[in-house]
Design a protein around this motif. Structure first.
Motif, PDB file in Angstrom:
ATOM      1  N   GLU A 160      48.270  36.538  43.744  1.00  0.00           N
ATOM      2  CA  GLU A 160      49.177  36.712  44.245  1.00  0.00           C
ATOM      3  C   GLU A 160      50.976  36.409  44.888  1.00  0.00           C
ATOM      4  N   THR A 161      51.429  37.378  43.099  1.00  0.00           N
ATOM      5  CA  THR A 161      52.697  36.995  42.876  1.00  0.00           C
ATOM      6  C   THR A 161      52.808  39.095  43.195  1.00  0.00           C
ATOM      7  N   ASP A 162      51.908  39.692  43.659  1.00  0.00           N
ATOM      8  CA  ASP A 162      51.951  41.745  43.933  1.00  0.00           C
ATOM      9  C   ASP A 162      51.866  41.643  45.238  1.00  0.00           C
ATOM     10  N   PRO A 163      53.038  42.142  46.515  1.00  0.00           N
ATOM     11  CA  PRO A 163      52.867  42.298  47.549  1.00  0.00           C
ATOM     12  C   PRO A 163      52.082  43.563  48.063  1.00  0.00           C
ATOM     13  N   SER A 164      51.377  44.021  47.139  1.00  0.00           N
ATOM     14  CA  SER A 164      50.453  45.558  47.889  1.00  0.00           C
ATOM     15  C   SER A 164      48.995  44.262  48.490  1.00  0.00           C
ATOM     16  N   SER A 181      30.139  34.810  27.906  1.00  0.00           N
ATOM     17  CA  SER A 181      31.469  34.576  27.708  1.00  0.00           C
ATOM     18  C   SER A 181      32.976  34.020  28.932  1.00  0.00           C
ATOM     19  N   LYS A 182      34.216  33.834  28.761  1.00  0.00           N
ATOM     20  CA  LYS A 182      35.286  33.653  29.268  1.00  0.00           C
ATOM     21  C   LYS A 182      36.439  34.188  28.569  1.00  0.00           C
ATOM     22  N   ASP A 183      35.971  35.382  29.623  1.00  0.00           N
ATOM     23  CA  ASP A 183      37.510  36.949  28.826  1.00  0.00           C
ATOM     24  C   ASP A 183      39.130  36.494  28.996  1.00  0.00           C
ATOM     25  N   PHE A 184      38.861  35.932  30.724  1.00  0.00           N
ATOM     26  CA  PHE A 184      40.484  35.140  31.113  1.00  0.00           C
ATOM     27  C   PHE A 184      40.674  34.116  31.187  1.00  0.00           C
ATOM     28  N   GLU A 185      42.086  33.163  31.623  1.00  0.00           N
ATOM     29  CA  GLU A 185      41.879  32.189  32.755  1.00  0.00           C
ATOM     30  C   GLU A 185      41.659  32.933  33.845  1.00  0.00           C
ATOM     31  N   TRP A 186      41.196  32.086  34.684  1.00  0.00           N
ATOM     32  CA  TRP A 186      41.450  32.431  36.256  1.00  0.00           C
ATOM     33  C   TRP A 186      42.275  32.256  37.228  1.00  0.00           C
ATOM     34  N   ASP A 187      43.250  31.154  36.558  1.00  0.00           N
ATOM     35  CA  ASP A 187      44.556  31.360  37.368  1.00  0.00           C
ATOM     36  C   ASP A 187      45.743  31.711  36.467  1.00  0.00           C
ATOM     37  N   GLU A 188      45.143  32.805  35.600  1.00  0.00           N
ATOM     38  CA  GLU A 188      46.174  34.033  35.373  1.00  0.00           C
ATOM     39  C   GLU A 188      46.182  34.957  36.284  1.00  0.00           C
ATOM     40  N   LEU A 189      44.379  35.594  36.915  1.00  0.00           N
ATOM     41  CA  LEU A 189      44.414  36.232  37.294  1.00  0.00           C
ATOM     42  C   LEU A 189      45.352  35.858  38.699  1.00  0.00           C
ATOM     43  N   ARG A 190      44.995  35.054  39.284  1.00  0.00           N
ATOM     44  CA  ARG A 190      45.565  34.769  40.656  1.00  0.00           C
ATOM     45  C   ARG A 190      46.945  34.746  41.287  1.00  0.00           C
ATOM     46  N   GLN A 191      47.603  34.516  39.602  1.00  0.00           N
ATOM     47  CA  GLN A 191      48.987  34.547  39.629  1.00  0.00           C
ATOM     48  C   GLN A 191      49.018  35.459  39.692  1.00  0.00           C
ATOM     49  N   GLU A 192      49.026  36.702  39.122  1.00  0.00           N
ATOM     50  CA  GLU A 192      48.962  37.915  38.985  1.00  0.00           C
ATOM     51  C   GLU A 192      48.606  38.833  40.055  1.00  0.00           C
TER      52      GLU A 192
END
Length: 286
Positions: free
Chosen positions: A23-27, A10-21
């Protein structure tokens, strides 16, 4: 189908959404640094002081430490992800590269009686665990089709004479990521050299921003997307572009290549973990 098998398909989430999450996290910024400056405490992988013998010893220790049955998980999902292994009644030879404890070889041997598996690993301890697993799980009935041998495929492309060449399939399952980045081209060239024209390389490994990557601290970073585990073993995390470039430069044609994005729930603490794997199929031109 078991819950475990369903999760792998199955594909439970989109990789691009995880990437954005991420890559916008300073930590998380240190994970994305493309190069390391002179003041960094990181060690660049191309000058990593570990030798192939040290890497093999690290894997020997790893497999000796995890020799119990609890560590072994048979990868039955592979027969669904790679149905080519089941699609023929002809006698087929498979080279399983980095066989570890036999978790890939066992379902292949059990699923198709026409397949012989030639399994190599750089760790002698891993090969012993694999032989025990095959013997114990099948009461010895599969051992005549299982041929383990020690070999580090990342050092050169001259395989031992015990391997029939060419082979019909090469399986590279969670193995390439354990090879230092600068030796990956040699490793893939080894796989290419042993395949027959039209043969398939079946690939599955850790994908970029997998949960296990994000657990590493800055002090464990060897280079870009490359890390050193506490036990001395390496771990690299692939994006689609890097995987595509590595395999096509070696001469392979891309058949399939995608992210597998799975949500896994830790029942003990009810925590959801986002797992990312790379799934690929590459063919040697006919």
């Amino acid at each position: 189908m078991s819950m475990e098998e369903a999760e792998y398909h199955s594909k439970d989430f989109e990789w691009d959404e995880l990437r954005q999450e991420i890559e916008t996290d300073p930590s998380m910024r240190f994970h994305m640094l493309p190069q390391l400056d002179n003041n960094s405490t990181y060690t660049n992988s191309s000058s990593d002081c570990s030798s192939p013998s040290e890497e093999s010893e690290a894997w020997n220790i790893f497999h000796a430490r995890h020799a119990t049955g609890k560590f072994f998980k048979e990868r039955r999902y592979l027969l669904k992800e790679f149905p080519e292994l089941m699609s023929s009644d002809e006698q087929l030879n498979v080279l399983e590269v980095g066989c570890g404890n036999g978790s890939t070889a066992l379902p292949i041997l059990s699923g198709n009686k026409s397949i012989s598996v030639y399994a190599c690993d750089c760790s002698s301890e891993a090969l012993e665990r694999a032989k025990e697993v095959i013997e114990d799980s099948s009461a010895g009935s599969l051992t005549n089709r299982f041929h383990p041998f020690i070999w580090d495929f990342s050092m050169n492309n001259r395989f031992p004479s015990c391997l029939p060449s060419p082979v019909d399939f090469v399986t590279l399952i969670f193995t390439l990521s354990a090879v230092p980045l600068h030796r990956m081209p040699t490793a893939i060239a080894s796989c290419f050299s042993v395949l027959k024209p039209g043969g398939l390389l079946l690939f599955r490994d850790y994908g970029l921003y997998d949960m296990t990557m994000l657990r590493f601290g800055p002090d464990k970073k060897l280079g870009f997307r490359e890390y050193l585990r506490s036990d001395g073993t390496h771990s690299y995390y692939f994006c689609l572009e890097t995987a595509r470039d590595l395999f096509t430069r070696a001469g392979f044609d891309e058949v399939e290549l995608e992210y597998c994005c799975i949500k896994s729930v830790n029942r003990r603490n009810c925590k959801t973990m986002k797992r990312v794997w790379i799934h690929g199929k590459f063919q040697k031109p006919k």
